[in-house]
Design a protein around this motif. Sequence first.
Motif, short mmCIF file in Angstrom:
data_model
loop_
_atom_site.label_atom_id
_atom_site.label_comp_id
_atom_site.label_asym_id
_atom_site.label_seq_id
_atom_site.Cartn_x
_atom_site.Cartn_y
_atom_site.Cartn_z
N UNK A 40 0.41 -1.31 -0.38
CA UNK A 40 0.25 -0.27 -0.14
C UNK A 40 1.06 1.65 0.02
N UNK A 41 2.52 1.06 -0.14
CA UNK A 41 3.19 2.16 -0.39
C UNK A 41 2.75 2.90 1.29
N UNK A 42 2.38 2.59 2.34
CA UNK A 42 2.12 2.63 3.36
C UNK A 42 3.97 3.27 4.00
N UNK A 43 4.06 2.07 3.60
CA UNK A 43 5.99 2.23 4.52
C UNK A 43 7.09 1.84 3.20
N UNK A 44 8.16 2.48 2.99
CA UNK A 44 8.88 2.25 2.51
C UNK A 44 10.55 1.32 2.74
#
Lengths: 286, 156
Positions: A40-44
């Motif tokens: 969800x691209x809440x983290x990278x």
Amino acid sequence: MYPLPFVYKKAQSIAEAVAWAGDDSRFLAGGQSLLPMLNLQLASVGLLIDVNAIAELAAIGEDRAALSVGALTRHDTLARHATVRRASPLLAEAASLVGNPRVRRRGTLGGSVAQADPAAELVTALLALDAEIDVVSPDGRQRYTVPSLMLGPLLTVLRSQELVVGVRVPHREPAEGQAFVEVARREGDFALVAVAARLWIRSGRVARAAIAVGGAAEMPIRLADLEAWLKGQKAGAPLWDAAGERVSDEVRAVGDPFAGAAYRTHLSRVLVCRALAQAERARGAS
Amino acid sequence: MTETEFRLNGRVVRGQMADYATLAAYLRDNLGHFEVKAGCGEGVCGACTVLLDGEPLASCLLLARQAEGCTVETVAAAADGLRQALAEAFVRWEAAQCGYCTPGMLLTAYAYVKGGGSFDSPSIRRALAGNLCRCTGYQHIIDAIAEVVSTWPAEG
Ligand SMILES: Cc1cc2nc3c(=O)[nH]c(=O)nc-3n(C[C@H](O)[C@H](O)[C@H](O)COP(=O)(O)OP(=O)(O)OC[C@H]3O[C@@H](n4cnc5c(N)ncnc54)[C@H](O)[C@@H]3O)c2cc1C
Ligand code: FES
Ligand code: FES
């Protein structure tokens, strides 16, 4: 659906995993919390260090004092393992209630601890069990407890180089009964509230109690006041009911879109009462 | 990109895989296996379920590179007797409407029956707890699986 690009490396030993770790790295265990956030691209992350091949992280054993469970132990294994079920029935029961069957096949104890979800069954169980959490970093070995490790929702003191390697849980004592109960909206959902209870009864009176509540507040909490109040009182249904009534003083429930604070307080009351009754019945059972 | 190899539905797959590609993305976007459905991407719905070494897992929560050396099966794997029986029972019970959840349901059911799962409804429901269906409703799916469990193995 793609995460933002990262480099993937598979570690073969604890030493290798820890040596590779740096400011922009994360460990990958079951991936059941990390991959949703990456998808969800809440983290990278720059470097993902897969620890799934490290066999010594998956060991389960025991000595006279405690059961030791490797960080890579899957929820499903924890729920079914004969040694765990005997030495710590509460922990096995908690594991059987985590997520859905796919999550239990893949998700790990160490991942659950590092993720520090406020409603995590396993963190709630470890808190009630006074468990010790062993961590390895380039600086050596460190031992934490749930209160010394967890700072808040999804927040721990762990730095990116610190690898949870295992957990030590004291054996259930002969006079001790354990229970783990929860209410979730549906099978497979996170618990709205989960309660872990341990109860020692001698000559009909409560000798000691340990009660942890997950899901209600910002992080799993121990009901220390209630534990102290129970001590020395006559065991039985009236006491469990009275205990439930006192819960709201100690649980500072917070609401979210799924359940308001008042409902979570109510659930805490009901579940503490239920857990104590169940722990009383579970004494002596193996 | 790293050369990775695994077995997919009985065939060896070898290719350059991006480190950050999930198995679900790789199977669909690189290999055209659209029977692996793209759903939530967070492990909730079960539409992307595959069997990894025989176990139902969410392919959206595995990296393609983690399948290295493993056996991956989708619902398009060659039909053995049990796969066939399940597919036929789903048709008979009308256990699919749009069909989006069906591959995940069939694979989960397959592992459940193979693992000696019982035919009582609570056990089947628990096994299917991670597979969401948004149109058929669950009863026909559960009935179809219960029927297969109670008649499986067909003979010796
Ligand atoms: C649909 C769904 C439902 C779920 N329901 C529940 C539920 O009801 N209750 C519940 O408690 N959880 C639930 N979960 C989360 C699940 O329990 C995860 O398995 C768990 O939170 C994380 O474990 P993991 O091994 O998957 O960790 P990962 O996802 O691999 O990692 C999570 C985090 O921990 C770090 N980490 C992992 N292992 C270590 C280690 N050994 N040392 C240091 N850091 C580490 C990672 O770097 C990452 O930051 C659910 C997940 C899904 C997808
Ligand atoms: S898409 Fe993988 S579980 Fe929903
Ligand atoms: S048949 Fe449409 S989602 Fe299940």
